[in-house]
Design a protein around this motif. Structure first.
Motif, mmCIF file in Angstrom:
data_model
loop_
_atom_site.group_PDB
_atom_site.id
_atom_site.type_symbol
_atom_site.label_atom_id
_atom_site.label_comp_id
_atom_site.label_asym_id
_atom_site.label_seq_id
_atom_site.Cartn_x
_atom_site.Cartn_y
_atom_site.Cartn_z
ATOM 1 N N ILE A 168 0.846 -1.187 0.000
ATOM 2 C CA ILE A 168 0.000 0.000 0.000
ATOM 3 C C ILE A 168 0.886 1.244 0.000
ATOM 4 N N PRO A 169 0.690 2.168 -0.947
ATOM 5 C CA PRO A 169 1.542 3.367 -1.031
ATOM 6 C C PRO A 169 1.279 4.330 0.126
ATOM 7 N N ASN A 170 2.278 5.138 0.411
ATOM 8 C CA ASN A 170 2.166 6.101 1.511
ATOM 9 C C ASN A 170 1.267 7.279 1.175
ATOM 10 N N ASP A 171 1.100 7.596 -0.117
ATOM 11 C CA ASP A 171 0.303 8.760 -0.526
ATOM 12 C C ASP A 171 -1.156 8.403 -0.769
ATOM 13 N N LEU A 172 -1.689 7.486 0.036
ATOM 14 C CA LEU A 172 -3.086 7.085 -0.094
ATOM 15 C C LEU A 172 -3.980 8.282 0.228
ATOM 16 N N PRO A 173 -4.993 8.586 -0.611
ATOM 17 C CA PRO A 173 -5.902 9.701 -0.323
ATOM 18 C C PRO A 173 -6.567 9.542 1.039
ATOM 19 N N GLN A 174 -6.738 10.669 1.742
ATOM 20 C CA GLN A 174 -7.228 10.606 3.120
ATOM 21 C C GLN A 174 -8.744 10.552 3.219
ATOM 22 N N ASP A 175 -9.447 10.934 2.183
ATOM 23 C CA ASP A 175 -10.906 11.054 2.280
ATOM 24 C C ASP A 175 -11.645 9.815 1.787
ATOM 25 N N LEU A 176 -10.966 8.685 1.675
ATOM 26 C CA LEU A 176 -11.588 7.474 1.135
ATOM 27 C C LEU A 176 -12.464 6.783 2.180
ATOM 28 N N THR A 177 -13.596 6.294 1.727
ATOM 29 C CA THR A 177 -14.449 5.447 2.568
ATOM 30 C C THR A 177 -14.497 4.008 2.038
ATOM 31 N N LYS A 178 -14.023 3.809 0.803
ATOM 32 C CA LYS A 178 -14.032 2.469 0.217
ATOM 33 C C LYS A 178 -12.784 2.286 -0.649
ATOM 34 N N ILE A 179 -12.094 1.158 -0.448
ATOM 35 C CA ILE A 179 -10.910 0.822 -1.245
ATOM 36 C C ILE A 179 -11.079 -0.575 -1.814
ATOM 37 N N ARG A 180 -10.860 -0.685 -3.132
ATOM 38 C CA ARG A 180 -10.851 -1.995 -3.799
ATOM 39 C C ARG A 180 -9.551 -2.125 -4.594
ATOM 40 N N ILE A 181 -8.662 -3.003 -4.107
ATOM 41 C CA ILE A 181 -7.424 -3.310 -4.820
ATOM 42 C C ILE A 181 -7.463 -4.813 -5.095
ATOM 43 N N GLU A 182 -7.805 -5.196 -6.321
ATOM 44 C CA GLU A 182 -8.081 -6.596 -6.622
ATOM 45 C C GLU A 182 -7.335 -7.061 -7.874
ATOM 46 N N ASN A 183 -7.117 -8.395 -7.926
ATOM 47 C CA ASN A 183 -6.462 -9.034 -9.078
ATOM 48 C C ASN A 183 -5.098 -8.403 -9.371
ATOM 49 N N GLY A 184 -4.375 -8.099 -8.315
ATOM 50 C CA GLY A 184 -3.078 -7.462 -8.486
ATOM 51 C C GLY A 184 -1.959 -8.276 -7.856
ATOM 52 N N HIS A 185 -0.887 -7.588 -7.511
ATOM 53 C CA HIS A 185 0.309 -8.237 -6.975
ATOM 54 C C HIS A 185 0.625 -7.779 -5.551
ATOM 55 N N LEU A 186 -0.381 -7.316 -4.846
ATOM 56 C CA LEU A 186 -0.192 -6.896 -3.465
ATOM 57 C C LEU A 186 0.272 -8.094 -2.631
ATOM 58 N N ALA A 187 1.463 -7.973 -1.992
ATOM 59 C CA ALA A 187 2.077 -9.122 -1.337
ATOM 60 C C ALA A 187 2.071 -9.038 0.181
ATOM 61 N N GLU A 188 2.022 -7.828 0.762
ATOM 62 C CA GLU A 188 2.072 -7.713 2.217
ATOM 63 C C GLU A 188 1.347 -6.462 2.688
ATOM 64 N N LEU A 189 0.858 -6.530 3.938
ATOM 65 C CA LEU A 189 0.234 -5.379 4.583
ATOM 66 C C LEU A 189 1.139 -4.978 5.740
ATOM 67 N N VAL A 230 1.734 -11.963 3.909
ATOM 68 C CA VAL A 230 2.107 -11.411 5.212
ATOM 69 C C VAL A 230 1.141 -10.290 5.574
ATOM 70 N N MET A 231 0.680 -10.359 6.822
ATOM 71 C CA MET A 231 -0.227 -9.333 7.333
ATOM 72 C C MET A 231 0.247 -8.954 8.729
ATOM 73 N N SER A 232 0.720 -7.727 8.904
ATOM 74 C CA SER A 232 1.243 -7.280 10.191
ATOM 75 C C SER A 232 0.124 -7.131 11.215
ATOM 76 N N VAL A 233 0.473 -7.322 12.487
ATOM 77 C CA VAL A 233 -0.511 -7.186 13.547
ATOM 78 C C VAL A 233 -0.986 -5.744 13.672
ATOM 79 N N LYS A 234 -0.222 -4.806 13.103
ATOM 80 C CA LYS A 234 -0.607 -3.396 13.133
ATOM 81 C C LYS A 234 -1.050 -2.888 11.755
ATOM 82 N N SER A 235 -1.342 -3.795 10.858
ATOM 83 C CA SER A 235 -1.700 -3.386 9.494
ATOM 84 C C SER A 235 -3.058 -2.696 9.417
ATOM 85 N N LEU A 236 -3.947 -2.905 10.396
ATOM 86 C CA LEU A 236 -5.278 -2.292 10.385
ATOM 87 C C LEU A 236 -5.367 -1.123 11.357
#
Length: 551
Positions: free
Chosen positions: A49-70, A93-99
């Motif tokens: 997940i990039p650092n410049d994620l928009p702040q006003d989002l209420t819904k995110i869909r990142i699908e059928n991609g190459h996302l490997a870790e949170l 991999v999913m970090s305990v602090k990813s959410l």
């Protein structure tokens, strides 16, 4: 001009009121919906997940991609996020602090990824989560307190994973399950809680007993998406539905043996049996009382669902095979064991035991021993020998074996008719000493071989290096002269004859204590570098190029 200034001011005010509303990630699309602003990234190449994620989002869909870790704080900027869909990526991999920071999240979908485990403590940061979809992953364990941080959860999908064993306490400890009957029925509310647990390789043994009983009793407001859960194992229950299966309580292994004391003639085949009953099935191992481990054939035969017979077969019983054999059975409940004692009897008088293992020898017994190391690897050596005694058919021998500098040696008894033995599990690059004597006699000079184990197993195996050391021992009452020499495999037959002639010459000259000095001067090829120019004598031909020597 006034109209221009008015328009410019309106644009500036609009930008100040809606900061960042027009920003979106490269390769993705953003849209304004009734529920808020959404981000859609399909078949994206992003690995995190990039650092410049928009702040006003209420819904995110990142699908059928190459996302490997949170990573920790992946969505901490998007505090208003309510819906997070990350389906069909490559998440492992999913970090305990990813959410962290997602206090408003109500829906998390992670279907079709490669997760083998989930940090359940991560849901402490999502107290409002209602929907959790983990379908089509590789989860094989769900801890008993996995759901304690999900008080609002009403939909949990764990289908199409690798779950084989799960405790009913996973759901008993679920806060929503504990309050469902008390609160909802009392207040007349109707709220369905959906569980999806189908298409997992459930192992229907005693460990699944509580869960199977829970599934049979489950009723609204908890609803199973597919109530026909089936067993994948063991073989006797494969394909059966949970509601058709009755499981027993787990139990510690119980081991028994039909015969606990066996006496057989030397050379006979011995079969030791151990009967084990356990739930779930136990792992069975045979232990031998002696430190020297011999390779025996072990087979298992299933009697019924809970009972197995383990058989240890000794193809040809030797004296060294005598002793206590222990059958050890273990499962997660505990372990147990049963022992069988093996004795040998004379082949001529099977009802009578052999003479004591350490018989006394007569004072006039002659013995001739020809021993060598026939093969060497990094972790072991094979000994071969030829012997001639006054009582060849009754003479027992002893191998004394241990590290060269250790005064204490292991003793291995060798019965008549045996002419080779392999010492294994040795340490590499270590000097050892091995001696062969008639039983009841300590090692003497001329009866021992010192050798060094190798350090490069591939080189030894490729070259198939054989180290041959010939020791000829001729003595009355085993009074072995200290001046006997080792003639290595590189010495020719004439060199061996020369060794004997040299020994006779030394004996006639009566050198006494100088014989030991003569022997000490006969070293392996690696030690000859310290000697100044030597003459081509019988002594030199006797000592050429061996990695082992005798004392």
């Amino acid at each position: 001009m006034d109209a221009f200034h008015v328009a410019l001011r309106m644009v500036l005010v609009f930008c100040l009121i809606t900061p960042g509303s027009s920003t979106c990630l490269i390769g993705c699309s953003c849209a304004d919906e009734n529920s808020g602003r959404s981000l859609l990234c399909m078949e994206s190449s992003m690995a995190k997940i990039p650092n410049d994620l928009p702040q006003d989002l209420t819904k995110i869909r990142i699908e059928n991609g190459h996302l490997a870790e949170l990573l920790p704080g992946s969505f901490s900027r998007a505090g208003a996020l309510e819906f997070l869909w990350l389906n069909f990526n490559e998440l492992t991999v999913m970090s305990v602090k990813s959410l962290e920071g997602l206090a408003n999240l109500t829906e998390l979908r992670l279907q079709g990824n490669k997760l083998t485990s989930v940090p359940w403590a991560a849901f402490q940061d999502t107290p409002k989560l209602k929907i959790l979809d983990l379908k089509n992953n590789y989860l094989d364990v769900v801890p008993e307190h996995a759901l304690r941080h999900l008080p609002a959860l009403t939909y949990l999908d764990l289908s199409f994973n690798q779950l084989s064993i799960i405790s009913k306490d996973v759901f008993i400890n679920w806060p929503l399950y504990q309050s469902a009957e008390k609160t909802w029925r009392k207040e007349g509310l109707i709220s369905n809680v959906v569980l999806a647990l189908h298409n997992n390789p459930w192992l229907c043994d005693c460990r699944l007993k509580g869960f199977v009983e829970f599934i049979r009793m489950v009723s609204p407001p908890i609803i199973l998406m597919n109530s026909y859960l089936t067993c994948s194992g063991p073989a006797s229950k494969a394909g059966r539905f949970f509601h058709e299966t009755r499981l027993k309580t787990c139990m510690k292994p119980q081991a028994s043996a039909l015969e606990t004391n066996i006496t057989l003639p030397l050379g006979e085949k011995a079969t030791l049996e151990c009967l084990v009953t356990a739930r779930p099935g136990a792992t069975i191992q045979w232990m031998y009382s002696l430190k020297t481990v011999r390779g025996f054939a072990v087979t298992e035969t299933r009697i019924d669902e809970d009972t197995v017979t383990s058989q240890l077969a000794i193809a040809s019983l030797h004296f060294a095979d005598q002793g206590l054999y222990t059958c050890v059975a273990k499962n997660f409940v505990g372990n147990t064991s049963v022992s069988v004692t093996v004795n040998t009897a004379s082949s001529n008088y099977s009802a009578r035991p052999l003479p004591p293992p350490v018989p006394k020898l007569s004072s006039n017994e002659n013995a001739s021993i020809d021993i060598r190391i026939s093969q060497q690897t990094v972790y072991g050596v094979t000994l071969e020998w030829y012997t001639a005694t006054d009582h060849q058919a009754e003479s027992w021998f002893t191998i004394h074996f241990g590290k060269h500098d250790s005064p204490k040696k292991e003793m291995i008894y060798i019965s008549p008719g045996i002419s080779s033995y392999t010492l294994s599990h040795l340490l590499p690059v270590t000097k050892y000493e091995v001696c062969l004597t008639l039983k009841n006699h300590p090692p003497r000079e001329g009866q021992c071989i010192a050798f060094m184990t190798g350090s490069n197993i591939s080189e030894l195996e490729q070259r198939e290096r054989l180290i041959h050391v010939v020791v000829i021992v001729c003595a009355m009452v085993l009074a072995i002269p200290a001046g006997m020499f080792a003639c290595t495999t590189e010495a020719r037959f004439s060199g061996m004859k020369c060794c004997l002639d040299l020994w006779k010459e030394k004996k006639l000259l009566g050198e006494g204590t100088e014989r030991q000095e003569t022997f000490d001067s006969l070293r392996a090829a690696g030690d000859e570098e310290d000697e100044p120019q030597k003459r081509e004598t019988c002594e030199e031909r006797c000592t050429g190029g061996s990695a082992a020597h005798v004392y």
